[in-house]
Design an enzyme around this catalytic site. Sequence first.
Site, PDB file in Angstrom:
ATOM      1  N   TYR A 183      20.309   9.625  15.685  1.00 33.86           N
ATOM      2  CA  TYR A 183      20.079   9.262  14.280  1.00 33.86           C
ATOM      3  C   TYR A 183      20.524   7.829  14.024  1.00 33.86           C
ATOM      4  O   TYR A 183      19.785   7.031  13.425  1.00 33.86           O
ATOM      5  CB  TYR A 183      20.826  10.225  13.362  1.00 33.86           C
ATOM      6  CG  TYR A 183      20.580   9.967  11.887  1.00 33.86           C
ATOM      7  CD1 TYR A 183      19.377  10.347  11.301  1.00 33.86           C
ATOM      8  CD2 TYR A 183      21.538   9.345  11.097  1.00 33.86           C
ATOM      9  CE1 TYR A 183      19.138  10.103   9.955  1.00 33.86           C
ATOM     10  CE2 TYR A 183      21.311   9.098   9.758  1.00 33.86           C
ATOM     11  CZ  TYR A 183      20.104   9.480   9.185  1.00 33.86           C
ATOM     12  OH  TYR A 183      19.869   9.227   7.858  1.00 33.86           O
TER      13      TYR A 183
ATOM     14  N   SER B  54      20.392   3.717   6.778  1.00 34.73           N
ATOM     15  CA  SER B  54      21.591   4.547   6.628  1.00 34.73           C
ATOM     16  C   SER B  54      22.806   3.738   7.029  1.00 34.73           C
ATOM     17  O   SER B  54      22.724   2.885   7.926  1.00 34.73           O
ATOM     18  CB  SER B  54      21.500   5.798   7.514  1.00 34.73           C
ATOM     19  OG  SER B  54      22.725   6.517   7.498  1.00 34.73           O
TER      20      SER B  54
END
Length: 267
Positions: free
Chosen positions: A142, A129
Amino acid sequence: MSQVVLITGASSGIGKSIAEYLVTKGFTVYGTSRNPKSDNLNGVHLIPLDVTKSETIKTAVENILEKEGKLDVLINNAGKGITGPLEEIPEEELKSVFETNYFGPIAVMKAVLPTMRKHRKGLIINVTSIAGYMGLPYRSAYSATKGALSLTTEALRMELKEFNVKVTNVAPGDFATNIASGRYHAPLLEDSDYAKNYGKSLSLMDEHVDEGEDPMLMAKAVFDIINTKEPQVDYKVGAFMQRFSTFLKGVLPGKTYERLLLKHYQL
């Protein structure tokens, strides 16, 4: 013979788009989910696999090899989101997101590497990501899981070079998927000192996903990577400013970059 692809987390979102697109390009695609509702969807062979359960990984890989005799490409896509002030995220949820986003992909790689090394051929694409290139407020866990997977990929590339097994990261920005619905949200507590800014950040995150790019952009990027003889260390896919933000992180002083993030998240 068509190339055989295994993609985790293929029942929805980016994973589903990649899987179905590769089928149209002539690949034999096995897509996984924890509880597939059918064994075939739009040409994708759906098989059960939970990246946090080693026995399901072993069974899935063995079944593919029994049917196909090889496994050319692994796309580690399965993952989950998590948000919240770090102080208020339960420890079990922090451990859970690392089990899914970090240790899970490693377990799947370990399962496919013996056959790839044996054939001196293979490609592993880890879906990380853009959030993994920077610490984002209320997304600390995250960012940490995706950053850890990205660095692991960099190391693994060098370890596997002698076996002609390629490894790369592809880091998406915000895409219009249902990821927000499956995300763990630390409760927005009215009496919390974080309530105002956390609530504001949650709204912005959901807004960014709703206005995100078409997942087909990721599918086409993955197809191009598969057809690249020598893949780069990493690829970034998404809106220009999100991709550009990773460049800025590398050239701006730390506090200057932090001020940009604070302004972006209205903190």
